[in-house]
Motif scaffolding. Structure first.
Motif, short mmCIF file in Angstrom:
data_model
loop_
_atom_site.label_atom_id
_atom_site.label_comp_id
_atom_site.label_asym_id
_atom_site.label_seq_id
_atom_site.Cartn_x
_atom_site.Cartn_y
_atom_site.Cartn_z
N SER A 102 0.83 -1.20 0.00
CA SER A 102 0.00 0.00 0.00
C SER A 102 0.87 1.25 0.00
O SER A 102 0.51 2.27 -0.62
N ALA A 103 2.02 1.19 0.68
CA ALA A 103 2.94 2.33 0.66
C ALA A 103 3.44 2.59 -0.76
O ALA A 103 3.53 3.75 -1.20
N ALA A 104 3.76 1.52 -1.49
CA ALA A 104 4.21 1.69 -2.88
C ALA A 104 3.08 2.25 -3.75
O ALA A 104 3.31 3.07 -4.64
N ALA A 105 1.84 1.81 -3.49
CA ALA A 105 0.71 2.30 -4.26
C ALA A 105 0.46 3.79 -4.00
O ALA A 105 0.13 4.55 -4.91
N VAL A 106 0.60 4.20 -2.73
CA VAL A 106 0.40 5.61 -2.38
C VAL A 106 1.41 6.50 -3.09
O VAL A 106 1.08 7.61 -3.52
N GLU A 107 2.64 6.01 -3.23
CA GLU A 107 3.66 6.80 -3.93
C GLU A 107 3.30 7.05 -5.39
O GLU A 107 3.72 8.05 -5.98
N ARG A 108 2.50 6.15 -5.98
CA ARG A 108 2.09 6.33 -7.38
C ARG A 108 0.88 7.24 -7.52
O ARG A 108 0.53 7.63 -8.64
N MET A 109 0.21 7.56 -6.42
CA MET A 109 -1.02 8.36 -6.48
C MET A 109 -0.70 9.86 -6.49
O MET A 109 0.34 10.31 -6.01
N ASP A 110 -1.65 10.61 -7.03
CA ASP A 110 -1.54 12.07 -7.00
C ASP A 110 -1.87 12.59 -5.61
O ASP A 110 -2.63 11.97 -4.86
N ALA A 111 -1.32 13.74 -5.27
CA ALA A 111 -1.64 14.36 -3.98
C ALA A 111 -3.14 14.65 -3.91
O ALA A 111 -3.74 15.12 -4.87
N GLY A 112 -3.71 14.35 -2.78
CA GLY A 112 -5.14 14.58 -2.62
C GLY A 112 -6.02 13.41 -3.03
O GLY A 112 -7.25 13.50 -2.96
N ASP A 113 -5.42 12.35 -3.51
CA ASP A 113 -6.20 11.16 -3.88
C ASP A 113 -6.94 10.63 -2.64
O ASP A 113 -6.32 10.41 -1.60
N PRO A 114 -8.27 10.44 -2.72
CA PRO A 114 -9.02 10.01 -1.53
C PRO A 114 -8.65 8.62 -1.03
O PRO A 114 -9.01 8.24 0.10
N ARG A 115 -7.93 7.85 -1.84
CA ARG A 115 -7.54 6.51 -1.40
C ARG A 115 -6.39 6.55 -0.41
O ARG A 115 -6.17 5.58 0.34
N ILE A 116 -5.64 7.65 -0.40
CA ILE A 116 -4.45 7.71 0.48
C ILE A 116 -4.82 7.57 1.95
O ILE A 116 -4.26 6.71 2.64
N PRO A 117 -5.76 8.35 2.49
CA PRO A 117 -6.08 8.16 3.91
C PRO A 117 -6.72 6.82 4.23
O PRO A 117 -6.45 6.24 5.29
N VAL A 118 -7.55 6.28 3.32
CA VAL A 118 -8.22 5.02 3.63
C VAL A 118 -7.22 3.86 3.62
O VAL A 118 -7.36 2.90 4.39
N PHE A 119 -6.18 3.95 2.80
CA PHE A 119 -5.15 2.90 2.83
C PHE A 119 -4.44 2.90 4.18
O PHE A 119 -4.11 1.83 4.71
N GLY A 120 -4.20 4.08 4.74
CA GLY A 120 -3.61 4.15 6.07
C GLY A 120 -4.54 3.63 7.14
O GLY A 120 -4.10 2.98 8.10
N GLN A 121 -5.84 3.89 6.98
CA GLN A 121 -6.82 3.38 7.94
C GLN A 121 -6.89 1.86 7.92
O GLN A 121 -7.04 1.23 8.97
#
Length: 256
Positions: A102-121
């Motif tokens: 999930s950390a690798a996936a977050v690095e590929r996402m744009d800033a503000g992507d709504p999936r970023i906080p839910v992946f941390g949750q």
């Protein structure tokens, strides 16, 4: 026959099957970049590597069909099929696998992507559940009918945090990013009851993995009772026979 919700049926054979099924679904269909089957092979290889260095032992293998319909993977909510002990022992390894990918996936996402906080949750949810299991594993209900005060606080804090995270994650996949993921039933509500009752009783009391092995025998016994007693007296007749079985199983004798 349980009179109150127990830890095994609410968590291992309830909430965990839905939550872990959804995490596996996210990994193989969204987070990892290869085709789903290859992604699942990678996940299983990493889980087995974790189990080799851990005391936890879980599934020998996991197939796509064990948590979704591969021909229509997005049409229904994921639900992992398996025995209680197998499902329970996925938590530690899955936490490690999810954290990495999930950390690798977050690095590929744009800033503000709504999936970023839910992946941390999701990572925090797995961590809370794994911590709760570790506390219960360290306190056998025979020696600890009630959890010690410090461990009780940790158990209840992690449990309440897990319930908050479950609510937030399921809301995300219902409203923000509508997908068939993280289905919630009445069992998170019963989890809250178990968390509160832990102040008086070890949550592991009242559950036994061994009883799961006798489910096939219970089915035959209930079928036999239907013939003998009929539907109106089924519960009474079944409970009477189960009482006799448990009496003998626990070392008692029956005189005729």
């Amino acid at each position: 026959m349980n009179q109150v919700p127990d830890w095994m049926h609410m968590q291992h054979l309830g909430n965990y099957q839905r939550f872990i099924g959804s995490v596996l679904h996210l990994l193989v269909y969204q987070v990892l970049l290869d085709d789903p089957q290859s992604n699942l092979v990678l996940v299983m290889s990493e889980l087995k590597a974790y189990w080799r260095k851990s005391k936890e032992k879980s599934f020998q293998n996991i197939r796509l069909a064990m948590f979704c319909d591969p021909s229509k993977p997005h049409d229904t909510y994921p639900y992992l099929k398996g025995k209680a002990a197998e499902v329970k022992h996925l938590l530690g390894g899955l936490l490690e696998v999810w954290t990495r990918h999930s950390a690798a996936a977050v690095e590929r996402m744009d800033a503000g992507d709504p999936r970023i906080p839910v992946f941390g949750q999701i990572r925090l949810l797995l961590k809370c559940l794994h911590t709760m299991e570790a506390i219960l594993d360290a306190h056998n209900p025979v020696q600890y009918p009630k959890l010690p005060d410090a461990e009780l606080r940790d158990f209840q804090v992690n449990g309440n945090n897990a319930l908050t995270l479950i609510t937030a994650i399921s809301h995300h996949y219902r409203v923000v990013e509508p997908k068939h993921l993280f289905n919630t039933t009445l069992k998170p509500h019963y989890l809250k009851h178990i968390i509160l009752r832990a102040a008086y009783q070890n949550p592991r009391m009242g559950m036994c993995y061994m009883f799961e092995d006798y489910m096939q025998h219970m089915k035959r016994m209930i079928a036999r009772c239907c013939v003998v007693a009929g539907p109106r007296r089924l519960s009474e007749r079944t409970a009477w026979r189960q009482r006799l079985v448990m009496h003998v199983f626990c070392g008692g004798t029956i005189e005729f």
